[in-house]
Motif scaffolding. Structure first.
Motif, PDB file in Angstrom:
ATOM      1  N   VAL A   1      15.385 -39.921   4.430  1.00  0.00           N
ATOM      2  CA  VAL A   1      17.534 -40.022   4.396  1.00  0.00           C
ATOM      3  C   VAL A   1      17.708 -39.136   5.120  1.00  0.00           C
ATOM      4  CG1 VAL A   1      16.538 -40.237   1.547  1.00  0.00           C
ATOM      5  CG2 VAL A   1      17.767 -38.324   2.589  1.00  0.00           C
ATOM      6  N   HIS A   2      19.039 -40.185   5.476  1.00  0.00           N
ATOM      7  CA  HIS A   2      19.600 -39.437   6.435  1.00  0.00           C
ATOM      8  C   HIS A   2      20.913 -38.195   6.201  1.00  0.00           C
ATOM      9  CE1 HIS A   2      19.595 -42.897   9.321  1.00  0.00           C
ATOM     10  NE2 HIS A   2      20.147 -43.580   7.128  1.00  0.00           N
ATOM     11  N   ARG A   3      20.577 -36.956   6.907  1.00  0.00           N
ATOM     12  CA  ARG A   3      21.307 -35.768   6.703  1.00  0.00           C
ATOM     13  C   ARG A   3      23.069 -35.616   5.520  1.00  0.00           C
ATOM     14  NH1 ARG A   3      21.988 -30.825  10.661  1.00  0.00           N
ATOM     15  NH2 ARG A   3      24.146 -30.106   9.061  1.00  0.00           N
ATOM     16  N   GLU A   4      23.463 -37.054   5.764  1.00  0.00           N
ATOM     17  CA  GLU A   4      24.436 -37.292   5.013  1.00  0.00           C
ATOM     18  C   GLU A   4      24.457 -36.745   3.505  1.00  0.00           C
ATOM     19  OE1 GLU A   4      25.006 -40.285   7.298  1.00  0.00           O
ATOM     20  OE2 GLU A   4      24.450 -38.439   7.624  1.00  0.00           O
ATOM     21  N   HIS A   5      22.941 -37.737   3.214  1.00  0.00           N
ATOM     22  CA  HIS A   5      22.707 -37.565   1.880  1.00  0.00           C
ATOM     23  C   HIS A   5      22.210 -36.547   0.974  1.00  0.00           C
ATOM     24  CE1 HIS A   5      24.267 -41.421   2.424  1.00  0.00           C
ATOM     25  NE2 HIS A   5      23.490 -41.599   3.419  1.00  0.00           N
ATOM     26  N   TYR A   6      21.555 -35.063   2.026  1.00  0.00           N
ATOM     27  CA  TYR A   6      20.926 -34.244   1.264  1.00  0.00           C
ATOM     28  C   TYR A   6      21.565 -33.194   0.613  1.00  0.00           C
ATOM     29  CZ  TYR A   6      18.101 -33.855   5.812  1.00  0.00           C
ATOM     30  OH  TYR A   6      17.022 -34.970   6.907  1.00  0.00           O
ATOM     31  N   GLN A   7      22.918 -33.688   0.178  1.00  0.00           N
ATOM     32  CA  GLN A   7      23.206 -32.299  -1.605  1.00  0.00           C
ATOM     33  C   GLN A   7      22.373 -32.457  -2.495  1.00  0.00           C
ATOM     34  OE1 GLN A   7      25.089 -30.365  -0.828  1.00  0.00           O
ATOM     35  NE2 GLN A   7      26.205 -31.062   1.709  1.00  0.00           N
ATOM     36  N   PHE A   8      22.212 -34.190  -2.647  1.00  0.00           N
ATOM     37  CA  PHE A   8      21.205 -34.095  -3.649  1.00  0.00           C
ATOM     38  C   PHE A   8      20.074 -32.856  -3.776  1.00  0.00           C
ATOM     39  CE2 PHE A   8      18.498 -37.170  -1.960  1.00  0.00           C
ATOM     40  CZ  PHE A   8      17.055 -36.400  -1.997  1.00  0.00           C
ATOM     41  N   LEU A   9      19.208 -32.557  -2.769  1.00  0.00           N
ATOM     42  CA  LEU A   9      18.335 -31.848  -2.882  1.00  0.00           C
ATOM     43  C   LEU A   9      18.594 -30.668  -3.090  1.00  0.00           C
ATOM     44  CD1 LEU A   9      17.011 -33.152   0.877  1.00  0.00           C
ATOM     45  CD2 LEU A   9      15.908 -33.779  -1.686  1.00  0.00           C
ATOM     46  N   GLU A  10      19.446 -30.487  -2.670  1.00  0.00           N
ATOM     47  CA  GLU A  10      20.389 -28.821  -3.375  1.00  0.00           C
ATOM     48  C   GLU A  10      20.663 -28.311  -4.672  1.00  0.00           C
ATOM     49  OE1 GLU A  10      23.415 -25.899  -2.350  1.00  0.00           O
ATOM     50  OE2 GLU A  10      23.753 -27.447  -2.003  1.00  0.00           O
ATOM     51  N   THR A  11      20.372 -30.125  -5.262  1.00  0.00           N
ATOM     52  CA  THR A  11      20.588 -29.544  -6.835  1.00  0.00           C
ATOM     53  C   THR A  11      19.352 -29.685  -7.795  1.00  0.00           C
ATOM     54  OG1 THR A  11      20.594 -32.109  -6.500  1.00  0.00           O
ATOM     55  CG2 THR A  11      22.882 -30.946  -6.586  1.00  0.00           C
ATOM     56  N   MET A  12      18.426 -30.209  -6.711  1.00  0.00           N
ATOM     57  CA  MET A  12      16.831 -29.918  -7.101  1.00  0.00           C
ATOM     58  C   MET A  12      16.004 -28.841  -6.496  1.00  0.00           C
ATOM     59  SD  MET A  12      16.214 -34.276  -6.340  1.00  0.00           S
ATOM     60  CE  MET A  12      14.340 -33.918  -6.742  1.00  0.00           C
ATOM     61  N   ALA A  13      16.606 -28.356  -5.747  1.00  0.00           N
ATOM     62  CA  ALA A  13      16.116 -26.859  -5.270  1.00  0.00           C
ATOM     63  C   ALA A  13      15.145 -25.919  -6.706  1.00  0.00           C
ATOM     64  CB  ALA A  13      16.622 -26.200  -5.431  1.00  0.00           C
ATOM     65  N   PRO A  14      14.969 -26.417  -7.627  1.00  0.00           N
ATOM     66  CA  PRO A  14      13.886 -25.652  -8.857  1.00  0.00           C
ATOM     67  C   PRO A  14      12.945 -26.306  -8.512  1.00  0.00           C
ATOM     68  CG  PRO A  14      16.539 -25.386  -9.837  1.00  0.00           C
ATOM     69  CD  PRO A  14      16.389 -26.458  -8.430  1.00  0.00           C
ATOM     70  N   HIS A  15      12.680 -27.977  -8.714  1.00  0.00           N
ATOM     71  CA  HIS A  15      11.967 -28.192  -8.573  1.00  0.00           C
ATOM     72  C   HIS A  15      11.578 -29.344  -7.428  1.00  0.00           C
ATOM     73  CE1 HIS A  15      13.116 -30.185 -12.681  1.00  0.00           C
ATOM     74  NE2 HIS A  15      14.729 -30.047 -12.260  1.00  0.00           N
ATOM     75  N   LEU A  16      11.960 -28.289  -6.157  1.00  0.00           N
ATOM     76  CA  LEU A  16      11.276 -28.731  -5.176  1.00  0.00           C
ATOM     77  C   LEU A  16      10.839 -27.155  -4.515  1.00  0.00           C
ATOM     78  CD1 LEU A  16      13.567 -30.674  -3.100  1.00  0.00           C
ATOM     79  CD2 LEU A  16      11.320 -31.242  -4.485  1.00  0.00           C
ATOM     80  N   GLU A  17      10.643 -26.041  -5.621  1.00  0.00           N
ATOM     81  CA  GLU A  17       9.947 -24.580  -5.017  1.00  0.00           C
ATOM     82  C   GLU A  17       8.205 -24.922  -5.154  1.00  0.00           C
ATOM     83  OE1 GLU A  17      10.066 -20.367  -7.425  1.00  0.00           O
ATOM     84  OE2 GLU A  17      11.211 -21.696  -7.705  1.00  0.00           O
ATOM     85  N   GLY A  18       8.230 -23.979  -3.451  1.00  0.00           N
ATOM     86  CA  GLY A  18       6.541 -24.589  -3.014  1.00  0.00           C
ATOM     87  C   GLY A  18       6.162 -25.799  -2.637  1.00  0.00           C
ATOM     88  N   LYS A  19       7.193 -26.532  -3.002  1.00  0.00           N
ATOM     89  CA  LYS A  19       6.944 -28.057  -1.753  1.00  0.00           C
ATOM     90  C   LYS A  19       6.921 -27.945  -0.609  1.00  0.00           C
ATOM     91  CE  LYS A  19       6.587 -29.589  -6.584  1.00  0.00           C
ATOM     92  NZ  LYS A  19       5.361 -30.813  -6.803  1.00  0.00           N
ATOM     93  N   VAL A  20       6.185 -29.083  -0.152  1.00  0.00           N
ATOM     94  CA  VAL A  20       6.685 -28.971   1.523  1.00  0.00           C
ATOM     95  C   VAL A  20       7.408 -30.363   2.206  1.00  0.00           C
ATOM     96  CG1 VAL A  20       5.540 -29.108   3.425  1.00  0.00           C
ATOM     97  CG2 VAL A  20       3.751 -28.464   1.980  1.00  0.00           C
ATOM     98  N   LEU A  21       7.857 -30.305   2.483  1.00  0.00           N
ATOM     99  CA  LEU A  21       9.775 -31.066   2.654  1.00  0.00           C
ATOM    100  C   LEU A  21       9.655 -31.321   4.006  1.00  0.00           C
ATOM    101  CD1 LEU A  21      12.194 -29.786   0.605  1.00  0.00           C
ATOM    102  CD2 LEU A  21      10.362 -31.451   0.274  1.00  0.00           C
ATOM    103  N   VAL A  22       9.007 -32.828   4.395  1.00  0.00           N
ATOM    104  CA  VAL A  22       8.624 -33.447   5.934  1.00  0.00           C
ATOM    105  C   VAL A  22      10.204 -34.147   6.406  1.00  0.00           C
ATOM    106  CG1 VAL A  22       7.016 -34.265   7.570  1.00  0.00           C
ATOM    107  CG2 VAL A  22       6.094 -33.352   5.239  1.00  0.00           C
TER     108      VAL A  22
END
Length: 483
Positions: free
Chosen positions: A100-121
């Motif tokens: 996704v484009h950088r301008e749509h990254y904000q939803f990832l911040e709200t998902m931070a607890p679910h992304l803990e320990g994940k590999v984000l490429v």
């Protein structure tokens, strides 16, 4: 368990949670078999890049799940993939490709607890350099600090992924966690890609600038071609057009469109071809002088040698133009008018006397044409072997034979083609208008030098001579140091 083992060995549970079942929609059930289940990878983003990447991953034997804001209306996705909400998709796997484009990254911040320990490429790119104060991957890492962000695969376009031309293609990775980079590198290698590790995440901006470069390996060849074309065009314009107007009062400006261009194209082509082999000759002499082949070449020679293929393809393009222009010469008005006028003048003077046939001129013309045809044929052969789809089928010895042995033969034949063109004009004073040599004489200098140096390299005495020169230089330097 180490972070790497979590990234690589984590598989899909046999039964999803009730929440994931309600939030997900399967486009097509994954095939079940008695063998081990394929590793599941997640993709955030259902655009062209996400769909193309998912198809490649499925073809490579992975299972793919998409994370989408609208799982039930996200459009057609590759068969065999699943689509879920972002949260459900993130919980199902360890490696997540963010398409996704950088301008749509904000939803990832709200998902931070679910992304803990994940590999984000992070596969994102920008429209221009320095568009943001920090790299996209650095920004993503700041939004999700407990995830391992890896910048990579961003040099792959959706078109490249759709057409499956991945074998041997080079991609770059950077990240702060070695285990995360290794997990992504394993996936890239399975896709047939060649992976280069560029270090920590601080190199992300450099990787994001790579897709914005406009033909980086073509810049030097194109600049050389433009400079040579401009120089010889104006040089021949002065000799052929301006000279005729000033000295003879003739307006032959019509020659600029075809006749003048058909002189410039072969000149530039021959010079560019010789410039493909000149750096190799220089490098060989440099290695003989140094007495070793393990010392690095100067930067200017390195850059020159790296763009030889592009320089040769530019030379082939000019050769094609020369061939096309040569075919249209007989249908030009000026040529037809000159031929008809000559016949009429001959008939006025003596109707029964045939044209004088010059056997030497006939031999010269036929030799000139044959060498031109053979040279162009070898030119095309060299160009075809430069294509990855053709060169990839050749062994190194076959490729080296074509590019080196046949390449120098092509240069020799094309140079001989130029010499035969002016074989009876070199000593003719009328050839040197305003005391300047014709363009074809100037263009023969560089290829002649290359061929002479190549012949010298084949002589065993050259190695001994350069060794003596090097030893003498070293003794001189040693004496100067002692003094």
């Amino acid at each position: 368990m180490t972070f790497f083992n979590q990234c690589v060995n984590k598989t899909v549970d046999g039964v999803m949670s009730t929440e994931m079942k309600t939030e997900s929609m399967s486009l097509q059930p994954l095939a079940t078999s008695g063998g081990p289940k394929p590793q599941l990878l997640c993709i955030f983003g259902t655009g062209d890049l996400g769909r193309s990447l998912g198809l490649c991953l499925l073809q490579a034997g992975y299972s793919v799940v998409y994370g989408s804001r609208r799982p039930h209306s996200c459009g057609p996705l590759p068969q065999g993939a699943q689509v879920m909400s972002h949260v459900a998709a993130a919980q199902s796997t360890s490696v997540i490709f963010v398409c996704v484009h950088r301008e749509h990254y904000q939803f990832l911040e709200t998902m931070a607890p679910h992304l803990e320990g994940k590999v984000l490429v992070d596969l994102s790119n920008n429209l221009k350099k320095d568009m943001y104060p920090e790299a996209n991957a650095t920004y993503l890492q700041r939004l999700v600090p407990k995830a391992a962000v890896v910048k990579g695969l961003n040099t792959l376009s959706a078109w490249v992924l759709q057409n499956g031309v991945l074998a041997g293609k080079q991609v770059y990775l950077c990240g702060n966690t070695a285990e995360a980079k290794q997990a992504v590198a394993d996936v890239a290698t399975k896709l047939g890609l060649t992976v280069l590790d560029r270090g920590s995440l601080s190199a992300a901006r450099e990787l994001e600038d790579f897709p914005l470069q406009l033909f980086p390996q073509w810049r030097l060849p194109l600049r050389v071609a433009v400079c040579l074309t401009a120089f010889f065009f104006f040089y021949l314009l002065i000799r052929d057009v301006i000279y005729a107007y000033v000295e003879q009062g003739k307006d032959v400006s019509f020659r600029i469109m075809v006749a003048l261009a058909n002189k410039v194209f072969p000149i530039v082509s021959l010079v560019m071809l010789s410039l493909c082999y000149l750096p190799g000759v220089i490098a060989a002499f440099l290695q003989l002088y140094r007495g070793t082949k393990y010392k690095r070449f100067p930067d200017w020679l390195d850059r020159w040698m790296l763009c030889r293929k592009q320089m040769g393809l530019v030379a082939l393009g000019f050769a094609f133009l020369h061939a096309i222009y040569t075919f249209i010469i007989p249908i030009r008005y000026a040529v037809r008018h000159k031929l008809i006028s000559r016949v009429v003048d001959e008939m006025k003077n003596n109707k029964t006397t045939p044209f004088y046939f010059d056997n030497t001129e006939a031999w010269g013309t036929d030799s000139f044409l044959v060498l031109g045809i053979l040279g162009f044929f070898l030119y095309v052969l060299l160009g075809l072997t430069s294509l990855p789809s053709v060169g990839g089928t050749l062994s190194w010895r076959e490729f080296n034979f074509i590019q080196s042995k046949l390449g120098h033969l092509t240069l020799f034949i094309c140079t001989a083609h130029g010499y035969i063109y002016g074989w009876n004009k070199f000593l003719n004073l009328s050839t040197y208008k305003w005391y300047t040599p014709p363009g074809y004489m100037l263009c023969l200098i560089v290829p002649s030098v290359v061929l002479v140096l190549k012949v010298l390299l084949l002589l065993p005495c050259v190695d001994r001579t350069l060794t003596r020169i090097r030893q003498g230089w070293e003794r001189t330097q040693s004496k100067a140091t002692n003094l």
